[in-house]
Write a protein that holds these residues in place. Structure first.
Motif, PDB file in Angstrom:
ATOM      1  N   ILE A 113     129.785 111.018 172.997  1.00  0.00           N
ATOM      2  CA  ILE A 113     130.500 110.287 171.958  1.00  0.00           C
ATOM      3  C   ILE A 113     129.461 109.937 170.901  1.00  0.00           C
ATOM      4  N   HIS A 166     133.121 114.137 171.377  1.00  0.00           N
ATOM      5  CA  HIS A 166     133.954 113.368 170.457  1.00  0.00           C
ATOM      6  C   HIS A 166     133.023 112.739 169.432  1.00  0.00           C
ATOM      7  N   ASN A 202     132.882 110.540 165.617  1.00  0.00           N
ATOM      8  CA  ASN A 202     133.552 109.854 164.505  1.00  0.00           C
ATOM      9  C   ASN A 202     132.488 109.080 163.727  1.00  0.00           C
ATOM     10  N   ALA A 236     133.662 103.564 169.832  1.00  0.00           N
ATOM     11  CA  ALA A 236     134.521 103.895 170.976  1.00  0.00           C
ATOM     12  C   ALA A 236     135.411 102.697 171.278  1.00  0.00           C
ATOM     13  N   CYS A 252     139.909 108.839 170.579  1.00  0.00           N
ATOM     14  CA  CYS A 252     138.778 108.629 171.491  1.00  0.00           C
ATOM     15  C   CYS A 252     139.269 108.435 172.932  1.00  0.00           C
TER      16      CYS A 252
END
Ligand code: CO
Length: 220
Positions: free
Chosen positions: A38, A61, A63, A68, A75
């Motif tokens: 993440i 993932h 962003n 998160a 997510c």
């Protein structure tokens, strides 16, 4: 320019199949990564590349500012699939120094929709406000906030019911907080890893009520 990308892709595909004619057939049959990453969307932090993992080895993932949160359906969907279906062993929450998202969060300027998205970072900034005040340069304060944001997001992942349910049934999955330096290409472990409830309580002693069992007890 776009044509170049498609040509690059042809080259890449060719090189892979020259090395191993079955490469794409094997990948197409299944993905079995041990890791969920993440991370930030920043183009300078290419997840697979900096940890030397090939396609199929890292579920990803990304962003803005590697957030998160517990209400981000994208997510959460990634997290649930990674933990429950892929059964990844490690979840790496990775931030980076010089994160534009972190800087924007506390710049005091208005940027639009992203100001809502970045609210969790301002919350982290409030949590460590006393410590930030002791740092004498903007760079040091932002670096520290980048670190604290990673730890907060790793804490958020570790306190997520998806991860806690995995721990409850004895599934081995650990959550790690790492930070990457764009200046030298090196990753640093912020040493806040959690592999279960005891780890969580030790790493985040003031956040015990994030553990569902503990919070539930309070309401009984
Ligand atoms: Co960033």
């Amino acid at each position: 320019m776009l044509k170049d990308l498609l040509l690059n892709n042809k080259d890449w595909s060719k090189r892979r199949t020259v090395k191993d004619p079955n490469y794409f057939n094997k990948l197409a049959d299944q993905q079995d990564p041990d890791y969920l990453w993440i991370g930030c969307s920043d183009s300078r932090v290419p997840a697979n590349e900096i940890v030397g993992l090939a396609p199929g080895e890292l579920f990803v993932h990304r962003n803005v500012a590697n957030i998160a949160g517990p209400s981000d359906a994208s997510c959460l969907s990634v997290l649930q699939y990674a933990v429950e279906a892929l059964k990844v062993r490690h979840i790496i929450v990775c931030g980076h120094y010089g994160c534009g998202g972190v800087e924007a969060a506390v710049s005091g300027d208005r940027h639009g929709l992203i100001d809502h998205w970045l609210q969790p970072i301002r919350d982290v900034s409030d949590e460590i406000a006393d410590e930030l005040e002791t740092l004498d340069t903007k760079r040091k304060r932002l670096d520290r906030l980048c670190e604290a944001n990673v730890v907060a997001q790793a804490r958020s992942v570790a306190s997520n019911p998806i991860v806690q349910d995995a721990w409850r049934i004895g599934q081995a999955v650990s959550v790690h907080a790492w930070i990457y330096s764009i200046r030298d290409g090196l990753l640093h472990d912020l040493e806040r890893s959690t592999s279960g409830f005891e780890d969580f309580a030790r790493q985040f002693p003031t956040k015990k009520s994030s553990l569902i069992g503990v919070a539930g007890n309070l309401a009984k």
